[in-house]
Motif scaffolding. Sequence first.
Motif, PDB file in Angstrom:
ATOM      1  N   THR A 122      -6.901   7.570 -13.908  1.00 46.81           N
ATOM      2  CA  THR A 122      -6.205   6.310 -13.625  1.00 46.81           C
ATOM      3  C   THR A 122      -5.810   5.625 -14.925  1.00 46.81           C
ATOM      4  OG1 THR A 122      -7.348   6.066 -11.505  1.00 46.81           O
ATOM      5  CG2 THR A 122      -6.400   4.072 -12.465  1.00 46.81           C
TER       6      THR A 122
ATOM      7  N   TYR B 150      -4.170   9.097  -3.952  1.00 44.83           N
ATOM      8  CA  TYR B 150      -5.385   8.312  -3.740  1.00 44.83           C
ATOM      9  C   TYR B 150      -6.501   9.137  -3.100  1.00 44.83           C
ATOM     10  CZ  TYR B 150      -8.285   4.227  -3.188  1.00 44.83           C
ATOM     11  OH  TYR B 150      -9.318   3.351  -3.292  1.00 44.83           O
TER      12      TYR B 150
ATOM     13  N   GLU C 289       0.837  -1.211   0.000  1.00 43.93           N
ATOM     14  CA  GLU C 289       0.000   0.000   0.000  1.00 43.93           C
ATOM     15  C   GLU C 289       0.868   1.256   0.000  1.00 43.93           C
ATOM     16  OE1 GLU C 289      -3.485   2.332   2.484  1.00 43.93           O
ATOM     17  OE2 GLU C 289      -2.706   0.454   3.291  1.00 43.93           O
TER      18      GLU C 289
ATOM     19  N   ARG D  38       2.165   1.696  -3.496  1.00 47.39           N
ATOM     20  CA  ARG D  38       1.082   2.111  -4.393  1.00 47.39           C
ATOM     21  C   ARG D  38       0.730   3.585  -4.169  1.00 47.39           C
ATOM     22  NH1 ARG D  38      -1.986  -1.656  -2.812  1.00 47.39           N
ATOM     23  NH2 ARG D  38      -3.441  -0.552  -1.470  1.00 47.39           N
ATOM     24  N   ALA D  39       0.606   3.984  -2.915  1.00 46.43           N
ATOM     25  CA  ALA D  39       0.273   5.379  -2.592  1.00 46.43           C
ATOM     26  C   ALA D  39       1.395   6.320  -3.032  1.00 46.43           C
ATOM     27  CB  ALA D  39       0.002   5.521  -1.102  1.00 46.43           C
TER      28      ALA D  39
ATOM     29  N   VAL E  36      -8.325  10.629  -5.815  1.00 47.08           N
ATOM     30  CA  VAL E  36      -9.131   9.603  -6.488  1.00 47.08           C
ATOM     31  C   VAL E  36     -10.474   9.472  -5.773  1.00 47.08           C
ATOM     32  CG1 VAL E  36      -9.304   7.140  -7.045  1.00 47.08           C
ATOM     33  CG2 VAL E  36      -7.103   8.316  -7.290  1.00 47.08           C
ATOM     34  N   GLU E  37     -10.419   9.340  -4.440  1.00 52.60           N
ATOM     35  CA  GLU E  37     -11.651   9.187  -3.664  1.00 52.60           C
ATOM     36  C   GLU E  37     -12.522  10.435  -3.723  1.00 52.60           C
ATOM     37  OE1 GLU E  37     -10.405   7.888   0.239  1.00 52.60           O
ATOM     38  OE2 GLU E  37     -10.545   5.796  -0.382  1.00 52.60           O
TER      39      GLU E  37
ATOM     40  N   MET F 161       1.186   6.735  -6.852  1.00 52.29           N
ATOM     41  CA  MET F 161       0.067   7.603  -7.223  1.00 52.29           C
ATOM     42  C   MET F 161       0.384   9.063  -6.879  1.00 52.29           C
ATOM     43  SD  MET F 161      -2.305   5.617  -8.548  1.00 52.29           S
ATOM     44  CE  MET F 161      -3.872   6.470  -8.415  1.00 52.29           C
TER      45      MET F 161
ATOM     46  N   TYR G 276     -11.144   2.104  -4.953  1.00 54.38           N
ATOM     47  CA  TYR G 276     -10.539   0.920  -5.574  1.00 54.38           C
ATOM     48  C   TYR G 276     -10.203  -0.131  -4.513  1.00 54.38           C
ATOM     49  CZ  TYR G 276     -10.234   3.336 -10.023  1.00 54.38           C
ATOM     50  OH  TYR G 276     -10.545   3.976 -11.199  1.00 54.38           O
TER      51      TYR G 276
END
Length: 159
Positions: free
Chosen positions: A149, A68, A54, A57-58, A71-72, A61, A78
């Motif tokens: 994305t 993220y 995580e 991934r964060a 994104v939210e 991004m 996701y």
Amino acid sequence: MRPKPFIPEFLDKPSLVRDTNSGKIWHRCEQRTLYADTDRSQVVYHANYLRYFEFGRASLMRDASYPYKQVEESGYIYPIIKTELNYYSPLFYDDLMYIHTRPATIELVKLQFDYLIIRAETGEIACTGFTKHCAVNSKGIPVEIDVKTIRLWEEFPGL
């Protein structure tokens, strides 16, 4: 079976490296293991590698200017629908690790990130794996992956 060694070649952008064995380009960030990450046998507890995934991934991004949180805020979530982890060499308390992350596959409503974690001191591969995610809206209904994305997948070098 152990994977081939990961031999990084640093690219123009400091957070990107190419594995000279596979030719794949990865986003790279680093983190140290905490005492709380270890179990009674003094190695990193297996489930904590998902937290490292995580973090990777964060970081990817965020470095792609699409954190993220944004994104939210745009109405997409996701959640993870599938994981795979392969362990090769343990990490211990206070080990510096390099977390390598890359966008992998993308479908209409699903996407996958691949990961590779290296123990910095030795260069040994500690863990590889992936997380697969499904795009959903705020009501939990599957939706098509958002345009930003998709652009990340299209623009990530080497895909």
